[in-house]
Design a protein around this motif. Structure first.
Motif, PDB file in Angstrom:
ATOM      1  N   VAL A 102       0.488  -0.902  -0.048  1.00 43.73           N
ATOM      2  CA  VAL A 102      -0.177  -0.165   0.005  1.00 43.73           C
ATOM      3  C   VAL A 102       1.250   1.324   0.030  1.00 43.73           C
ATOM      4  CG1 VAL A 102      -1.544   1.182   1.442  1.00 43.73           C
ATOM      5  CG2 VAL A 102      -1.862  -0.761   1.423  1.00 43.73           C
ATOM      6  N   LEU A 103       1.947   1.038   0.911  1.00 52.52           N
ATOM      7  CA  LEU A 103       2.886   2.562   0.864  1.00 52.52           C
ATOM      8  C   LEU A 103       3.775   2.867  -0.543  1.00 52.52           C
ATOM      9  CD1 LEU A 103       4.878   2.052   4.230  1.00 52.52           C
ATOM     10  CD2 LEU A 103       2.428   3.967   3.604  1.00 52.52           C
ATOM     11  N   GLY A 104       3.555   1.539  -1.327  1.00 50.89           N
ATOM     12  CA  GLY A 104       4.053   1.512  -3.027  1.00 50.89           C
ATOM     13  C   GLY A 104       5.878   1.955  -2.662  1.00 50.89           C
ATOM     14  N   LEU A 105       6.266   0.545  -1.342  1.00 47.59           N
ATOM     15  CA  LEU A 105       7.688   1.070  -1.449  1.00 47.59           C
ATOM     16  C   LEU A 105       8.353   0.406  -2.572  1.00 47.59           C
ATOM     17  CD1 LEU A 105       7.939  -0.120   2.817  1.00 47.59           C
ATOM     18  CD2 LEU A 105       7.905   2.294   1.268  1.00 47.59           C
ATOM     19  N   PRO A 106       9.994   0.361  -2.229  1.00 48.45           N
ATOM     20  CA  PRO A 106      10.225  -0.267  -3.730  1.00 48.45           C
ATOM     21  C   PRO A 106      10.575  -1.822  -3.676  1.00 48.45           C
ATOM     22  CG  PRO A 106      11.791   1.295  -2.290  1.00 48.45           C
ATOM     23  CD  PRO A 106      10.797   1.470  -2.449  1.00 48.45           C
ATOM     24  N   GLY A 107      10.940  -2.177  -2.055  1.00 50.93           N
ATOM     25  CA  GLY A 107      11.217  -3.563  -1.900  1.00 50.93           C
ATOM     26  C   GLY A 107      10.086  -3.845  -0.787  1.00 50.93           C
ATOM     27  N   LEU A 108       9.962  -5.169  -0.898  1.00 52.82           N
ATOM     28  CA  LEU A 108       8.565  -6.044  -0.083  1.00 52.82           C
ATOM     29  C   LEU A 108       8.816  -6.474   1.128  1.00 52.82           C
ATOM     30  CD1 LEU A 108       5.967  -6.576  -2.825  1.00 52.82           C
ATOM     31  CD2 LEU A 108       6.485  -4.651  -1.390  1.00 52.82           C
ATOM     32  N   SER A 109      10.350  -7.258   0.829  1.00 50.38           N
ATOM     33  CA  SER A 109      10.817  -7.980   1.848  1.00 50.38           C
ATOM     34  C   SER A 109      11.681  -8.055   3.061  1.00 50.38           C
ATOM     35  CB  SER A 109      12.273  -9.134   1.104  1.00 50.38           C
ATOM     36  OG  SER A 109      13.299  -7.635   1.171  1.00 50.38           O
ATOM     37  N   LEU A 110      11.155  -8.698   3.879  1.00 53.95           N
ATOM     38  CA  LEU A 110      11.624  -8.822   5.456  1.00 53.95           C
ATOM     39  C   LEU A 110      12.949  -8.191   5.444  1.00 53.95           C
ATOM     40  CD1 LEU A 110      10.704  -8.424   8.310  1.00 53.95           C
ATOM     41  CD2 LEU A 110      11.648 -11.094   8.500  1.00 53.95           C
ATOM     42  N   LYS A 111      13.882  -8.417   4.917  1.00 54.62           N
ATOM     43  CA  LYS A 111      15.355  -8.917   4.626  1.00 54.62           C
ATOM     44  C   LYS A 111      15.053  -6.756   4.597  1.00 54.62           C
ATOM     45  CE  LYS A 111      19.019  -8.931   2.459  1.00 54.62           C
ATOM     46  NZ  LYS A 111      20.515  -9.124   3.726  1.00 54.62           N
ATOM     47  N   TYR A 112      14.255  -6.320   3.233  1.00 55.23           N
ATOM     48  CA  TYR A 112      14.325  -4.216   2.937  1.00 55.23           C
ATOM     49  C   TYR A 112      13.484  -3.256   4.779  1.00 55.23           C
ATOM     50  CZ  TYR A 112      13.194  -0.068   0.487  1.00 55.23           C
ATOM     51  OH  TYR A 112      12.807   1.696   0.360  1.00 55.23           O
ATOM     52  N   LEU A 113      11.965  -4.975   4.700  1.00 50.96           N
ATOM     53  CA  LEU A 113      11.745  -3.439   5.951  1.00 50.96           C
ATOM     54  C   LEU A 113      12.605  -3.446   7.129  1.00 50.96           C
ATOM     55  CD1 LEU A 113       8.252  -5.011   5.770  1.00 50.96           C
ATOM     56  CD2 LEU A 113       9.061  -2.753   4.710  1.00 50.96           C
ATOM     57  N   LEU A 114      14.014  -4.691   7.575  1.00 50.97           N
ATOM     58  CA  LEU A 114      14.605  -4.315   8.679  1.00 50.97           C
ATOM     59  C   LEU A 114      15.679  -3.207   7.941  1.00 50.97           C
ATOM     60  CD1 LEU A 114      14.892  -8.000   9.105  1.00 50.97           C
ATOM     61  CD2 LEU A 114      13.946  -6.539  10.905  1.00 50.97           C
ATOM     62  N   MET A 115      16.300  -2.969   6.771  1.00 48.84           N
ATOM     63  CA  MET A 115      16.927  -1.828   7.076  1.00 48.84           C
ATOM     64  C   MET A 115      16.601  -0.644   6.544  1.00 48.84           C
ATOM     65  SD  MET A 115      20.124  -1.756   5.813  1.00 48.84           S
ATOM     66  CE  MET A 115      21.226  -3.155   5.734  1.00 48.84           C
ATOM     67  N   LYS A 116      15.675  -0.629   5.959  1.00 53.73           N
ATOM     68  CA  LYS A 116      14.631   0.617   6.298  1.00 53.73           C
ATOM     69  C   LYS A 116      14.464   1.317   7.756  1.00 53.73           C
ATOM     70  CE  LYS A 116      10.810   2.592   4.158  1.00 53.73           C
ATOM     71  NZ  LYS A 116      11.250   4.050   4.087  1.00 53.73           N
ATOM     72  N   TYR A 117      14.008   0.228   8.448  1.00 53.13           N
ATOM     73  CA  TYR A 117      13.535   0.699   9.658  1.00 53.13           C
ATOM     74  C   TYR A 117      14.240   0.830  10.953  1.00 53.13           C
ATOM     75  CZ  TYR A 117       8.718   1.812   7.091  1.00 53.13           C
ATOM     76  OH  TYR A 117       7.961   2.114   5.958  1.00 53.13           O
ATOM     77  N   CYS A 118      15.254  -0.514  11.007  1.00 53.63           N
ATOM     78  CA  CYS A 118      15.773  -1.140  11.944  1.00 53.63           C
ATOM     79  C   CYS A 118      16.848  -0.937  11.686  1.00 53.63           C
ATOM     80  CB  CYS A 118      15.339  -2.201  12.257  1.00 53.63           C
ATOM     81  SG  CYS A 118      14.171  -2.466  12.423  1.00 53.63           S
ATOM     82  N   GLN A 119      17.703  -0.241  10.228  1.00 53.19           N
ATOM     83  CA  GLN A 119      19.448  -0.366   9.869  1.00 53.19           C
ATOM     84  C   GLN A 119      19.398  -1.483  10.373  1.00 53.19           C
ATOM     85  OE1 GLN A 119      17.595   2.723  11.483  1.00 53.19           O
ATOM     86  NE2 GLN A 119      17.526   3.014   9.734  1.00 53.19           N
ATOM     87  N   VAL A 120      18.957  -2.746  10.151  1.00 47.37           N
ATOM     88  CA  VAL A 120      19.420  -4.401  10.258  1.00 47.37           C
ATOM     89  C   VAL A 120      19.938  -4.704   8.958  1.00 47.37           C
ATOM     90  CG1 VAL A 120      18.896  -6.129  11.180  1.00 47.37           C
ATOM     91  CG2 VAL A 120      18.739  -4.503  13.139  1.00 47.37           C
ATOM     92  N   ASP A 121      20.603  -5.485   8.767  1.00 42.16           N
ATOM     93  CA  ASP A 121      21.416  -6.108   7.832  1.00 42.16           C
ATOM     94  C   ASP A 121      21.116  -7.820   7.755  1.00 42.16           C
ATOM     95  OD1 ASP A 121      21.822  -7.276   5.031  1.00 42.16           O
ATOM     96  OD2 ASP A 121      24.151  -6.817   5.220  1.00 42.16           O
ATOM     97  N   ALA A 122      19.271  -8.660   8.015  1.00 35.93           N
ATOM     98  CA  ALA A 122      19.811  -9.366   8.091  1.00 35.93           C
ATOM     99  C   ALA A 122      20.064 -10.357   7.179  1.00 35.93           C
ATOM    100  CB  ALA A 122      18.168 -10.006   7.794  1.00 35.93           C
ATOM    101  N   ASP A 123      20.481 -11.719   7.745  1.00 36.79           N
ATOM    102  CA  ASP A 123      21.113 -12.439   6.950  1.00 36.79           C
ATOM    103  C   ASP A 123      20.341 -13.811   6.890  1.00 36.79           C
ATOM    104  OD1 ASP A 123      23.097 -14.462   5.824  1.00 36.79           O
ATOM    105  OD2 ASP A 123      24.409 -14.691   7.573  1.00 36.79           O
ATOM    106  N   LYS A 124      19.817 -13.748   5.420  1.00 33.45           N
ATOM    107  CA  LYS A 124      19.150 -14.772   4.946  1.00 33.45           C
ATOM    108  C   LYS A 124      19.569 -15.964   4.219  1.00 33.45           C
ATOM    109  CE  LYS A 124      15.121 -12.963   5.937  1.00 33.45           C
ATOM    110  NZ  LYS A 124      14.418 -13.321   7.420  1.00 33.45           N
TER     111      LYS A 124
END
Length: 775
Positions: free
Chosen positions: A345-367
């Motif tokens: 709905v927000l139209g973010l360029p990335g929809l994955s959890l890894k992207y959301l972690l980097m955008k809002y938490c500045q955490v680079d998750a290891d997948k």
């Protein structure tokens, strides 16, 4: 038993001796008592007494209960049933074989026969880690950025499940037995389609979901911003693998209003898939990991918190999680927020959890462990950390996305996310059903071009693989990977060596069923290829497939928005016929023969194919009609051949039926010929009209009596000739004393007309004779 079993514990030997001797005495007594029971005919006589029936029923129930207690230590999944003698006998035989095999292995191990070499032990210990000392080898495979981690010889968890795995195509019944937080009491209603067939069950929480509206605290802006989560090392962690720990977690969830949830699933070594872990994170309690394999039968208690509309459950990409919770545990969701839907709905360029972690938490998750085998027990530290990361920051992300959705001052965007999440919660699980076209999506994704033989092989192998996967409770890709399935259908190897070359490295299931697979491929080779009837030129084919449009608005360069047709695409005869229709042609033709008055109708085929037709028939129209008839004939012949070849995989039933039908037809034809040969040969004189009959009567008056007698003698001779012409196998007896019949006076019209016509040309109706009976 005189040997010392354990020198380090000598006091164990007397107790073992007492136990074994007492067990032998009781077993001997039980066998002796059972031999005194009546058998054969005597047992049937004793069964007529009520007291005997009551006693035997109680004894059999006790035997079944005690036997199940003994069997549970060896094979927990095997359960004996009351009054099921044949099944119980087979199960006891299997249990005895398992016990004897285990005893033999233990004896060989104790005697040193199966002693592991020191070199192998050192190699295994060098590869092992502190979390899995009993595993032989730990496998780590790097696939791009992901890492598949697993261990060999993992015991299949399905064996220990108390609920049976049903892989049949029967209707799936929801597992829910209790409905907390309900507005409408629990009722399982079956849904039917338009044909009256049952297609599934209604969602148990349908009414609650229809009436759901998020509480105001989840829609209004936050008064206080949620604190940034602490690192994993500083956060409380609880591993839930017992019923007591699960009950404590349920009590904790009743005290919170927000919880983040995620699932870890395994689908490679099971047909339907199994949920292995459930991760839950709360602000007050920290991170929880529920071992869904260890306490599978108790997970349904989570419904108390998961269906509470006053609590918000935060997921990321919950489409599959909702289905897995229903299928494995009977757990449902009411009141969910999906961060994946919010990102859309927000139209973010990335929809994955890894992207959301980097955008809002500045955490680079290891997948890299997303392909891990979650059935391993105990879980390694790497996988525990990976599982915790999926929910540890999810509550903070939901608060940040809520603020972004409310930036415009109106909750419409936020409510749309809640609505999309509510629709996801309303989905229900249904089993996968294989149809006649289930293999088509796999064929389309492969972008290959198969003929009829290859398509038949793909369909046959696909359905056979699915049936075997259901029976063995294995995934279809584990038994026969998709790329090998497509390669077998494409190459259709004639020899078994060809199957070995295509399936390399060969899966164990393919190796076990090599002969079966080879026979199926050979049977598909016998199928005739689908006839390619009268290949059309590209110019004609493009005209036939062109969409309809008025010719007045025709433009040479106006076809860019239409589909590009080629020779490989099927022919659309209807479009071609409609293009020639005059209602789309606004201009008069220059040739008079093509005028609407001279054009023939396209409804009938017989008149179009008439060579003597006076009207002009366009050449292409004549070709099209001929082609349709020839195609019907060739397709009919093709279907007959296809049915014959298909009988190879069905036990030759169709071929046998066809042979029997032909034999019966031949036998009937022979009998009819015999009957025709037995009919007497009678010469029928030509029909005589009225004029010739009057002349014949006038001549009779002039014939003398001597000539009449001479005529009668001639008739006798002709009658004798008829008798001689009868076949020798005629069983009817002819009486020689029968007087000759005067054929010259016969009116042969009655052989052609059923009613006799008199001189006045009036039909005479036969008089009905009725017998009178006296009462």
């Amino acid at each position: 038993m005189n040997s010392v079993l354990n020198p380090e514990a000598p006091e164990f030997y007397p107790h073992l001796t007492t136990f074994t001797q007492g067990g032998y005495v009781k077993v001997h007594k039980s066998i002796k008592s059972s031999n005194t029971l009546p058998g054969t005919l005597s047992y049937g006589l004793f069964k007529t007494f009520t007291d005997f029936n009551i006693l035997t029923c109680k004894l059999s129930e006790n035997v079944v209960v005690q036997s199940n207690q003994i069997i549970a230590t060896e094979l927990p999944a095997v359960k004996l049933k009351h009054n099921d003698l044949e099944s119980n006998t087979e199960k006891i035989i299997d249990v005895n074989d398992s016990i004897l095999d285990r005893i033999n292995i233990n004896i060989d191990t104790a005697s040193g026969v199966n002693k592991t070499s020191d070199l192998f032990v050192r190699g295994v210990q060098a590869r092992g880690t502190h979390w899995n000392q009993n595993s032989a080898v730990i496998a780590k495979i790097q696939v791009g950025s992901a890492t598949f981690i697993g261990a060999k010889n993992i015991t299949r968890p399905q064996i220990n499940f108390k609920d049976t795995i049903d892989n049949s195509e029967s209707l799936w019944v929801p597992k829910i037995s209790d409905k907390p937080n309900n507005i409408k009491p629990l009722a399982l209603n079956i849904l039917y389609n338009e044909e009256g067939e049952a297609v599934g069950y209604e969602h148990p929480y349908k009414v609650e979901l229809d009436l759901y509206h998020p509480p105001s605290q989840f829609i209004d802006p936050d008064v206080e911003q949620l604190a940034y989560p602490a690192p994993l090392e500083e956060t409380m962690f609880t591993y839930v693998d017992t019923e007591a720990k699960l009950d404590a977690l349920v009590e904790h969830l009743n005290t919170v209003n927000e919880l983040a949830i995620d699932l870890e699933h395994h689908s490679y070594r099971t047909y339907q898939g199994i949920t292995c872990l459930i991760q839950v994170t709360t602000t007050e309690g920290g991170d929880f990991i529920i071992d869904a394999l260890a306490i599978r039968e108790h997970i349904h208690k989570l419904n108390l918190a998961f269906t509470d509309p006053k609590k918000i459950k935060v997921f990321h990409g919950a489409e599959h999680d909702v289905i897995w919770l229903q299928r494995d545990f009977g757990v449902y969701l009411v009141g969910m927020f999906d961060t994946h839907q919010a990102a859309t709905v927000l139209g973010l360029p990335g929809l994955s959890l890894k992207y959301l972690l980097m955008k809002y938490c500045q955490v680079d998750a290891d997948k890299k462990y997303q392909l891990a085998d979650w059935r391993m027990r105990p879980l390694p530290d790497e996988l525990i950390t990976y599982a915790r990361m999926d929910t540890h920051y999810l509550l903070y992300i939901w608060r940040q996305m809520k603020a972004d959705l409310l930036k415009n001052g109106q909750p419409n965007l936020l409510l749309s996310v809640f609505e999309n999440s509510r629709q996801i919660c309303g989905t229900t699980y249904n089993k996968e059903v294989v149809t006649e076209t289930s293999h088509i999506p796999l064929y389309v994704r492969s972008k290959k071009s198969f003929n009829s033989q290859q398509m038949a092989a793909l369909k046959m192998l696909y359905k056979w693989r699915d049936g075997q996967a259901r029976l063995l409770d294995e995934s279809t890709t584990y038994l026969l990977p998709n790329h090998m399935l497509l390669a077998l259908a494409e190459t259709l190897p004639r020899e078994m060596q060809g199957v070995n070359a295509v399936c390399h490295p060969m899966p164990p299931f393919v190796k076990q069923n090599l002969i079966t697979i080879h026979r199926m491929l050979l049977s598909c080779r016998e199928l005739p290829n689908e006839p390619q009837l009268y290949q059309m030129p590209t110019s004609i084919r493009s005209i036939m497939n062109t969409p309809l449009q008025p010719l007045s608005s025709y433009g040479v360069h106006d076809f860019a928005h239409y589909t590009d047709y080629s020779d490989e695409q099927p022919i659309n005869l209807d479009s071609a016929a409609e293009l020639l229709d005059t209602e789309y042609n606004n201009t008069a033709p220059e040739i008079e023969a093509f005028s609407p008055g001279n054009l023939i109708s396209y409804g009938t085929i017989v008149s179009d194919l008439n060579a003597d037709a006076q009207l002009f028939i366009p050449p292409y129209d004549r070709y099209r009609k001929y082609r349709s008839i020839a195609q019907l004939e060739e397709m009919k012949e093709y279907k007959e051949k296809e049915a014959k070849v298909a009988a190879i995989s069905k036990g030759n039933e169709l071929i046998k039926a066809e042979v029997l039908a032909k034999l019966q037809q031949a036998q009937t034809q022979i009998e009819n010929e015999d009957k025709n040969n037995t009919k007497p040969i009678v010469k029928i004189e030509p029909e005589v009209n009225e004029d010739t009959q009057k002349k014949t009567q006038q001549r009779k008056r002039k014939i003398s009596a001597e000539k009449v007698e001479q005529k009668e003698t001639v008739d006798l001779t002709t009658n004798d000739n008829v008798k001689q012409e009868l076949p020798s196998n005629n069983t009817k007896k002819v009486d020689n004393n029968v007087k000759p019949f005067a054929y010259k006076n016969v009116d042969y019209k009655k052989f052609y007309n059923q009613n006799v016509v008199n001189k006045d040309h009036k039909q005479k109706q036969p008089k009905m004779k009725f017998k009178k009976y006296k009462n």
